[in-house]
Design a protein around this motif. Sequence first.
Motif, mmCIF file in Angstrom:
data_model
loop_
_atom_site.group_PDB
_atom_site.id
_atom_site.type_symbol
_atom_site.label_atom_id
_atom_site.label_comp_id
_atom_site.label_asym_id
_atom_site.label_seq_id
_atom_site.Cartn_x
_atom_site.Cartn_y
_atom_site.Cartn_z
ATOM 1 N N ILE A 17 0.870 -1.181 0.000
ATOM 2 C CA ILE A 17 0.000 0.000 0.000
ATOM 3 C C ILE A 17 0.905 1.228 0.000
ATOM 4 C CG2 ILE A 17 -1.841 1.224 1.189
ATOM 5 C CD1 ILE A 17 -2.932 -1.449 0.738
ATOM 6 N N LEU A 18 0.795 2.039 -1.039
ATOM 7 C CA LEU A 18 1.668 3.214 -1.161
ATOM 8 C C LEU A 18 1.262 4.349 -0.231
ATOM 9 C CD1 LEU A 18 2.099 3.332 -5.021
ATOM 10 C CD2 LEU A 18 3.632 2.331 -3.325
ATOM 11 N N GLY A 19 -0.046 4.565 -0.076
ATOM 12 C CA GLY A 19 -0.494 5.648 0.781
ATOM 13 C C GLY A 19 -2.000 5.804 0.744
ATOM 14 N N PHE A 20 -2.473 6.779 1.500
ATOM 15 C CA PHE A 20 -3.916 7.007 1.596
ATOM 16 C C PHE A 20 -4.197 8.506 1.586
ATOM 17 C CE2 PHE A 20 -2.647 7.620 5.928
ATOM 18 C CZ PHE A 20 -3.533 8.565 6.418
ATOM 19 N N ALA A 21 -5.444 8.834 1.332
ATOM 20 C CA ALA A 21 -5.926 10.211 1.429
ATOM 21 C C ALA A 21 -7.368 10.179 1.900
ATOM 22 C CB ALA A 21 -5.827 10.921 0.085
ATOM 23 N N GLN A 22 -7.735 11.167 2.688
ATOM 24 C CA GLN A 22 -9.121 11.316 3.115
ATOM 25 C C GLN A 22 -9.668 12.603 2.523
ATOM 26 O OE1 GLN A 22 -8.542 10.684 7.455
ATOM 27 N NE2 GLN A 22 -10.305 9.353 7.187
ATOM 28 N N HIS A 23 -10.899 12.519 2.019
ATOM 29 C CA HIS A 23 -11.548 13.685 1.432
ATOM 30 C C HIS A 23 -12.903 13.892 2.099
ATOM 31 C CE1 HIS A 23 -8.624 14.122 -1.787
ATOM 32 N NE2 HIS A 23 -8.684 12.814 -1.963
ATOM 33 N N PHE A 24 -13.272 15.140 2.240
ATOM 34 C CA PHE A 24 -14.550 15.497 2.831
ATOM 35 C C PHE A 24 -15.371 16.241 1.792
ATOM 36 C CE2 PHE A 24 -11.440 15.282 6.202
ATOM 37 C CZ PHE A 24 -12.069 14.462 7.122
ATOM 38 N N SER A 25 -16.616 15.829 1.619
ATOM 39 C CA SER A 25 -17.549 16.525 0.731
ATOM 40 C C SER A 25 -18.675 17.060 1.596
ATOM 41 C CB SER A 25 -18.105 15.573 -0.324
ATOM 42 O OG SER A 25 -17.075 15.064 -1.119
ATOM 43 N N TYR A 26 -18.892 18.352 1.521
ATOM 44 C CA TYR A 26 -19.885 18.989 2.364
ATOM 45 C C TYR A 26 -21.150 19.223 1.555
ATOM 46 C CZ TYR A 26 -15.768 19.690 5.190
ATOM 47 O OH TYR A 26 -14.626 19.477 5.915
ATOM 48 N N GLY A 27 -22.244 18.682 2.043
ATOM 49 C CA GLY A 27 -23.524 18.837 1.367
ATOM 50 C C GLY A 27 -24.503 19.601 2.223
ATOM 51 N N ARG A 28 -25.640 19.832 1.648
ATOM 52 C CA ARG A 28 -26.676 20.569 2.372
ATOM 53 C C ARG A 28 -27.236 19.738 3.521
ATOM 54 N NH1 ARG A 28 -31.581 22.888 -0.958
ATOM 55 N NH2 ARG A 28 -29.961 24.290 -1.657
ATOM 56 N N TYR A 29 -27.455 18.455 3.275
ATOM 57 C CA TYR A 29 -28.099 17.612 4.282
ATOM 58 C C TYR A 29 -27.138 16.667 4.985
ATOM 59 C CZ TYR A 29 -32.146 19.334 1.810
ATOM 60 O OH TYR A 29 -33.061 20.142 1.228
ATOM 61 N N LYS A 30 -26.057 16.303 4.295
ATOM 62 C CA LYS A 30 -25.139 15.328 4.885
ATOM 63 C C LYS A 30 -23.730 15.589 4.384
ATOM 64 C CE LYS A 30 -24.626 10.440 5.630
ATOM 65 N NZ LYS A 30 -23.638 9.685 5.469
ATOM 66 N N ASN A 31 -22.791 15.490 5.274
ATOM 67 C CA ASN A 31 -21.386 15.573 4.904
ATOM 68 C C ASN A 31 -20.867 14.152 4.728
ATOM 69 O OD1 ASN A 31 -21.554 18.339 5.224
ATOM 70 N ND2 ASN A 31 -20.896 18.253 7.354
ATOM 71 N N VAL A 32 -20.115 13.936 3.667
ATOM 72 C CA VAL A 32 -19.620 12.601 3.347
ATOM 73 C C VAL A 32 -18.101 12.607 3.439
ATOM 74 C CG1 VAL A 32 -19.495 10.804 1.581
ATOM 75 C CG2 VAL A 32 -21.581 12.136 1.834
ATOM 76 N N GLU A 33 -17.579 11.614 4.118
ATOM 77 C CA GLU A 33 -16.139 11.442 4.228
ATOM 78 C C GLU A 33 -15.746 10.214 3.420
ATOM 79 O OE1 GLU A 33 -12.839 10.691 7.725
ATOM 80 O OE2 GLU A 33 -14.863 11.294 8.257
ATOM 81 N N SER A 34 -14.720 10.344 2.590
ATOM 82 C CA SER A 34 -14.269 9.210 1.786
ATOM 83 C C SER A 34 -12.788 8.949 2.041
ATOM 84 C CB SER A 34 -14.524 9.451 0.300
ATOM 85 O OG SER A 34 -13.816 10.574 -0.150
ATOM 86 N N ILE A 54 -6.346 1.141 8.333
ATOM 87 C CA ILE A 54 -5.497 1.247 7.142
ATOM 88 C C ILE A 54 -4.548 2.438 7.275
ATOM 89 C CG2 ILE A 54 -5.501 1.630 4.640
ATOM 90 C CD1 ILE A 54 -8.193 0.163 4.534
ATOM 91 N N ALA A 55 -5.037 3.548 7.818
ATOM 92 C CA ALA A 55 -4.208 4.745 7.968
ATOM 93 C C ALA A 55 -3.020 4.497 8.896
ATOM 94 C CB ALA A 55 -5.054 5.900 8.479
ATOM 95 N N GLN A 56 -3.176 3.640 9.884
ATOM 96 C CA GLN A 56 -2.078 3.328 10.793
ATOM 97 C C GLN A 56 -0.970 2.539 10.100
ATOM 98 O OE1 GLN A 56 -3.850 1.193 13.998
ATOM 99 N NE2 GLN A 56 -4.811 3.009 14.894
ATOM 100 N N LYS A 57 -1.325 1.813 9.060
ATOM 101 C CA LYS A 57 -0.364 0.927 8.400
ATOM 102 C C LYS A 57 0.410 1.601 7.275
ATOM 103 C CE LYS A 57 -1.873 -2.654 10.675
ATOM 104 N NZ LYS A 57 -1.104 -3.247 11.716
ATOM 105 N N THR A 58 0.025 2.789 6.856
ATOM 106 C CA THR A 58 0.655 3.437 5.702
ATOM 107 C C THR A 58 0.764 4.941 5.926
ATOM 108 O OG1 THR A 58 0.569 3.624 3.297
ATOM 109 C CG2 THR A 58 -1.530 3.638 4.464
ATOM 110 N N LYS A 59 1.262 5.642 4.931
ATOM 111 C CA LYS A 59 1.476 7.085 5.051
ATOM 112 C C LYS A 59 0.448 7.848 4.221
ATOM 113 C CE LYS A 59 4.637 6.999 1.262
ATOM 114 N NZ LYS A 59 5.904 7.141 0.714
ATOM 115 N N GLN A 60 0.328 9.128 4.510
ATOM 116 C CA GLN A 60 -0.606 9.965 3.764
ATOM 117 C C GLN A 60 0.004 10.337 2.421
ATOM 118 O OE1 GLN A 60 -2.368 12.904 6.150
ATOM 119 N NE2 GLN A 60 -3.953 13.347 4.657
#
Length: 179
Positions: free
Chosen positions: A94-111, A139-145
């Motif tokens: 696993i080379l790395g990870f990224a987290q993204h946040f999408s902000y909506g009117r009714y619900k915020n989604v984290e991917s 997964i985040a503990q096992k790899t880098k951002q």
Amino acid sequence: MKSKTHWLLIVLTSYLLIFGVWSLIFTLNLDMSRSKENKFSQDFWIVIDVFCTISLGVGISILYFLKRIIVDDNSIKIKFFFRNKRFEYKNDEILGFAQHFSYGRYKNVESFHFKTFDNKTYMFSDSEFSNYVEISSFIAQKTKQLEISKFHNLPIFLLILLVSGFVCTTIIYTTLYLF
């Protein structure tokens, strides 16, 4: 630790597929039962075509990307249900990870996105898995951002939407003008 598919995703997918197919069949039967003088306008059929395309395209896309992720201390296993594909990666692959946040009117989604050594990027969100926090933190503990785009699935999604639009349009207009 196994991923748990969110119940709302199953309900939404079923609804979208059933609604898309039902509305396509219902409107085709509705037009067949009408006489030639009492036909619906072209705008009506365009709206029906757009509804069918969106509901079937999004429903098929959800099924296409539906997966199960199993993580343990040494590896990550990914199984796609409807593509019959399985992948297994050791933690150092696993080379790395990224987290993204999408902000909506009714619900915020984290991917959560992670990239592997074979240049594949996998994504899952809190709307997809009910135990999102546990799996993403494990997964985040096992790899880098790493910097990973959140639009890496967009070309496949647009292709599925284009194909479903072509199929719906073909069915509606061949039925209207050839029968």
